[in-house]
Write a protein that holds these residues in place. Sequence first.
Motif: not given
Length: 94
Positions: A75-94
Amino acid sequence: MWLPLGVLVTCGALLAFRYGWIDANLTESAAIEAYGRRYMREAGAPAADCTGVPGQGVWLVVRCGPEAARWEYRVNRFGGLVEITRPNGMGEGI
């Protein structure tokens, strides 16, 4: 002739005020709660499993779930999502 410049300056001032307000009033607890609710929707698990730690390159890393099946929201300083990492190891950049 000066009207477009005045509108542009006013819009810039309003955006600066908005970001300043968010920066001044967003707490770590509020961010963890928000991403805990998102975790509940996406994974169907309780939000009580979520914790937050300072991030490297981001403001906060919200970790949800057990270690073997951990979701991480960066999460960035403004509460925005930068990236998600899920259990399967796959990251998802936003």
